[in-house]
Design an enzyme around this catalytic site. Structure first.
Site: not given
Length: 235
Positions: A104-106, A185
């Site tokens: 999962l993105d930051k 993303h």
């Protein structure tokens, strides 16, 4: 379980580091089949009853955890400069060799599975498995029925990347997105491609496994056998 050395058995139970475990064994705190054992190289198998300080140990080669990933933490095992999801774990769980199943993105929050089972992780991540991941997105702009159609047909991103057909469910300034893959993303890029930039993104489920709403951001717990079966459910 195959035959293991006693120190490796305790290590895979997450008791302590290998060096610490050897000292624990030498001190006589470990018993095998009711007898104190001080030889860390002692071989044991699935029929052996092992205790530490009088408490029985249960060997599990693979472990599976559900984490409510908070904002600002990397989905990685290590990073020189930034906190990773493994930094949220208790010491005994840090020793299990866990890693995130996918990323999962930051700034993306929500359900993230941690395990030390590579085959399981590969199956969950692979688009061929058909395991869907569902997200709730807050967007700048409202998604339309045209956007729904574009997602269902398989959207093409600006760099020419073709995404598999996905489900888009508009809900005012928010929307639900369900995908079977995890390109870089991806959900953000898909929504940006239809002119609806993501402001917030939260993963709700993987397969049939829903995020436990009782887990606060940064909290985690172990999955049971029934929940593991839900992960593999193909939506």
């Amino acid at each position: 379980m195959s035959v293991l050395r006693l120190d490796k058995y305790l290590s895979e139970c997450g008791v302590a580091s290998r060096k610490e475990i050897r000292e624990i064994i030498r001190s006589g705190r470990v018993t095998v089949d009711g007898v104190a054992e001080t030889n860390f190289a002692r071989k044991i198998d699935s029929g052996s009853a092992v205790t530490l300080d009088g408490s029985a140990l249960a060997y599990e080669k693979y472990r599976y955890f559900m984490l409510n990933k908070p904002h600002g933490v990397l989905s990685a095992t290590e990073d020189r400069d930034q906190a990773t999801v493994l930094s949220l774990l208790l010491p005994e769980h840090k020793r299990l060799g866990l890693f995130p199943v996918g990323r999962l993105d930051k700034d993306t929050t929500g359900l993230l599975i941690l395990t030390n089972d590579g085959d399981f992780a590969h199956k969950v991540i692979s688009p061929k498995s058909g395991i869907m991941k569902r997200y709730l997105a807050e967007t700048d702009g409202r998604c339309t029925e045209d956007d729904v159609r574009i997602f269902a047909e398989g959207i093409v991103l600006g760099d020419g990347t073709k995404c598999l057909p996905a489900k888009l469910e508009p809900c005012g300034e928010r929307c639900y997105v369900t995908v079977a893959e995890g390109k870089y993303h991806q959900v953000k890029r898909m929504l940006a491609a239809v002119g609806k930039p993501v402001l917030k993104l939260h993963r709700l489920s993987v397969g049939g496994l829903l995020l436990d709403e009782s887990l606060l951001p940064g909290q985690y717990r172990e999955l049971d056998a029934e929940e593991l079966c839900r992960v593999m459910k193909q939506n």
